[in-house]
Design an enzyme around this catalytic site. Structure first.
Site, PDB file in Angstrom:
ATOM      1  CB  SER A   1      -0.847  -0.036   1.278  1.00 20.61           C
ATOM      2  OG  SER A   1      -1.434   1.214   1.558  1.00 20.61           O
TER       3      SER A   1
ATOM      4  CE1 TYR B   1      -5.118  -1.599   4.326  1.00 23.27           C
ATOM      5  CE2 TYR B   1      -3.912   0.403   3.842  1.00 23.27           C
ATOM      6  CZ  TYR B   1      -4.559  -0.740   3.408  1.00 23.27           C
ATOM      7  OH  TYR B   1      -4.624  -1.018   2.060  1.00 23.27           O
TER       8      TYR B   1
HETATM    9  P1  NAP Z   1     -11.743  -5.116  -1.065  1.00 20.77           P
HETATM   10  O1  NAP Z   1     -12.493  -4.542  -2.205  1.00 20.77           O
HETATM   11  O2  NAP Z   1     -12.200  -4.805   0.307  1.00 20.77           O
HETATM   12  O3  NAP Z   1     -11.464  -6.685  -1.204  1.00 20.77           O
HETATM   13  C1  NAP Z   1     -10.738  -7.386  -0.233  1.00 20.77           C
HETATM   14  C2  NAP Z   1     -11.053  -8.848  -0.328  1.00 20.77           C
HETATM   15  O4  NAP Z   1     -10.422  -9.556   0.759  1.00 20.77           O
HETATM   16  C3  NAP Z   1     -12.545  -9.130  -0.213  1.00 20.77           C
HETATM   17  O5  NAP Z   1     -12.888 -10.130  -1.159  1.00 20.77           O
HETATM   18  C4  NAP Z   1     -12.673  -9.636   1.203  1.00 20.77           C
HETATM   19  O6  NAP Z   1     -13.758 -10.469   1.431  1.00 20.77           O
HETATM   20  C5  NAP Z   1     -11.385 -10.417   1.341  1.00 20.77           C
HETATM   21  N1  NAP Z   1     -11.067 -10.724   2.725  1.00 20.77           N
HETATM   22  C6  NAP Z   1     -11.057  -9.881   3.778  1.00 20.77           C
HETATM   23  N2  NAP Z   1     -10.728 -10.549   4.904  1.00 20.77           N
HETATM   24  C7  NAP Z   1     -10.533 -11.836   4.540  1.00 20.77           C
HETATM   25  C8  NAP Z   1     -10.182 -13.017   5.259  1.00 20.77           C
HETATM   26  N3  NAP Z   1      -9.954 -13.005   6.581  1.00 20.77           N
HETATM   27  N4  NAP Z   1     -10.073 -14.192   4.580  1.00 20.77           N
HETATM   28  C9  NAP Z   1     -10.307 -14.218   3.242  1.00 20.77           C
HETATM   29  N5  NAP Z   1     -10.643 -13.150   2.517  1.00 20.77           N
HETATM   30  C10 NAP Z   1     -10.757 -11.963   3.156  1.00 20.77           C
HETATM   31  O7  NAP Z   1     -10.288  -4.587  -1.185  1.00 20.77           O
HETATM   32  P2  NAP Z   1      -9.441  -4.118  -2.442  1.00 20.77           P
HETATM   33  O8  NAP Z   1      -9.533  -2.654  -2.466  1.00 20.77           O
HETATM   34  O9  NAP Z   1      -9.704  -4.930  -3.642  1.00 20.77           O
HETATM   35  O10 NAP Z   1      -8.031  -4.485  -1.826  1.00 20.77           O
HETATM   36  C11 NAP Z   1      -7.346  -5.698  -2.054  1.00 20.77           C
HETATM   37  C12 NAP Z   1      -5.993  -5.562  -1.395  1.00 20.77           C
HETATM   38  O11 NAP Z   1      -5.328  -4.405  -1.904  1.00 20.77           O
HETATM   39  C13 NAP Z   1      -6.045  -5.350   0.126  1.00 20.77           C
HETATM   40  O12 NAP Z   1      -4.952  -6.001   0.722  1.00 20.77           O
HETATM   41  C14 NAP Z   1      -5.926  -3.847   0.273  1.00 20.77           C
HETATM   42  O13 NAP Z   1      -5.429  -3.467   1.522  1.00 20.77           O
HETATM   43  C15 NAP Z   1      -4.960  -3.547  -0.833  1.00 20.77           C
HETATM   44  N6  NAP Z   1      -4.952  -2.169  -1.320  1.00 20.77           N
HETATM   45  C16 NAP Z   1      -6.085  -1.553  -1.761  1.00 20.77           C
HETATM   46  C17 NAP Z   1      -6.006  -0.261  -2.280  1.00 20.77           C
HETATM   47  C18 NAP Z   1      -7.184   0.507  -2.793  1.00 20.77           C
HETATM   48  O14 NAP Z   1      -7.052   1.710  -3.014  1.00 20.77           O
HETATM   49  N7  NAP Z   1      -8.334  -0.114  -2.997  1.00 20.77           N
HETATM   50  C19 NAP Z   1      -4.782   0.371  -2.330  1.00 20.77           C
HETATM   51  C20 NAP Z   1      -3.644  -0.273  -1.842  1.00 20.77           C
HETATM   52  C21 NAP Z   1      -3.750  -1.550  -1.351  1.00 20.77           C
HETATM   53  P3  NAP Z   1     -15.237  -9.917   1.800  1.00 20.77           P
HETATM   54  O15 NAP Z   1     -16.007 -10.222   0.585  1.00 20.77           O
HETATM   55  O16 NAP Z   1     -15.631 -10.671   2.996  1.00 20.77           O
HETATM   56  O17 NAP Z   1     -15.115  -8.442   2.061  1.00 20.77           O
HETATM   57  C1  GCO Z   2      -7.035   4.972   3.171  1.00 15.33           C
HETATM   58  C2  GCO Z   2      -7.101   4.025   2.016  1.00 15.33           C
HETATM   59  C3  GCO Z   2      -5.747   3.472   1.678  1.00 15.33           C
HETATM   60  C4  GCO Z   2      -5.768   2.714   0.386  1.00 15.33           C
HETATM   61  C5  GCO Z   2      -4.486   2.168  -0.088  1.00 15.33           C
HETATM   62  C6  GCO Z   2      -3.494   3.210  -0.456  1.00 15.33           C
HETATM   63  O1  GCO Z   2      -7.963   5.010   3.961  1.00 15.33           O
HETATM   64  O2  GCO Z   2      -6.063   5.729   3.226  1.00 15.33           O
HETATM   65  O3  GCO Z   2      -8.049   3.057   2.153  1.00 15.33           O
HETATM   66  O4  GCO Z   2      -5.036   3.007   2.700  1.00 15.33           O
HETATM   67  O5  GCO Z   2      -6.717   1.734   0.385  1.00 15.33           O
HETATM   68  O6  GCO Z   2      -3.972   1.165   0.720  1.00 15.33           O
HETATM   69  O7  GCO Z   2      -2.405   2.622  -1.071  1.00 15.33           O
END
Ligand code: NAP
Ligand code: GCO
Length: 265
Positions: free
Chosen positions: A146, A159
């Protein structure tokens, strides 16, 4: 075969928490590159929803119910995947959660929950697949890090602690298992449009942009949120032979956020 080998033909890829969002997009890209896709989610209803989405996209994915924080369930799932699909060549630790709570108001229990899913689980899942990767002669592990692997911000102490830790777990896996032809790298997405960030993008009652949405646009040289599609190329690259000499690296896919001091007054 092209001169540069991005093909994932014949590979089995396990993407955790990939019913939708970033994990789903990465799985789609892996299927396009020739891999067999396996995903898990926390409950049967999420897995069923995921399977329907994969069917719709014409991807013959296998879905498993598995909470990535439950070591016993993870070990059983890894063994089932190996038996039913094949040795896992590519693991993407994608499942993650966030709790946006000011630190002094956050309970230790909430802090632990985030660390459990975002940091302990990648340890548990990686540990479950590494022995078979070693036996097979190598593998790829990609940890979804992240901006918060590098930066802090109000309300995301747990986080940021977890994602900073995940960056170092990535480097440690690379250090410890690089000699077995295992490459462990991270992808650090910027601000991506998924359900996780939906509350930060909600329109205001007068139709204007959410203040956080405006803040991110101003903070990102690309002047937009990322899409899940922006992560596909980097994810294929880090899973393919094209990246065989890259280990312990975090590839930030952030539209330039980390390069930018912010708009001058
Ligand atoms: P999301 O839309 O919330 O999807 C996360 C997935 O993980 C969901 O399918 C969720 O299941 C599943 N999950 C959560 N806890 C779990 C567990 N204990 N066991 C199995 N599955 C579980 O998130 P996303 O935005 O696609 O993010 C995916 C990854 O990228 C995460 O690690 C997040 O921190 C990271 N990330 C996201 C962003 C962003 O801007 N979106 C940026 C940087 C990093 P449910 O269906 O139960 O929710
Ligand atoms: C927040 C966001 C982030 C992003 C992502 C950034 O509240 O700042 O959810 O943490 O999801 O991880 O890279």
């Amino acid at each position: 075969m092209s001169a540069i080998d991005f093909s994932l033909e014949g590979k089995t890829a396990w993407i955790t928490g990939a019913s939708y969002g970033i994990g789903f997009a990465i799985a789609q890209a892996y299927a396009d590159a020739g891999a067999t896709v396996v995903f898990n989610d926390i409950g049967q209803s999420q897995v069923d929803k995921g399977l329907a989405a994969y069917r719709e996209a014409n991807i013959p994915a296998r879905g498993y119910v598995c909470d990535v924080t439950d070591e016993k369930a993870v070990n059983e799932t890894a063994a089932r995947i190996e038996k039913e699909v094949g040795v896992i060549d590519i693991l993407v630790n994608n499942a993650g959660i966030i709790k946006r709570i000011p630190m002094t108001e956050m309970s230790a229990a909430d802090f632990r929950t985030v660390i459990d899913v975002d940091l302990n689980a990648p340890f548990i899942v990686s540990k479950a697949v590494i022995p078979s990767m070693i036996k097979k002669g190598g593998g790829k592990i990609i940890n979804i890090c992240s901006m918060m692997s590098e930066l802090g911000r109000e309300t995301v102490s747990a986080y940021a602690a977890a994602k900073g830790g995940l960056k170092m777990l990535t480097r440690n896996i690379a250090s410890e298992y690089g000699g077995f032809n295992i490459q462990c790298n991270g992808i650090g997405p910027g601000y991506i449009e998924t359900p996780q960030t939906a509350p930060l993008r909600e329109r205001q009652s007068d139709g204007s942009r959410h203040p956080f949405d405006q803040f991110i646009i101003a903070k990102t040289p690309a002047a937009r949120w990322g899409t899940t599609g922006d992560l596909k190329g980097p994810a294929v690259f880090l899973a393919s032979r094209a990246s065989d000499f890259i280990n312990g690296h975090i590839l930030y896919v952030d539209g330039g956020i980390l390069a930018y001091i912010g708009k001058q007054p």
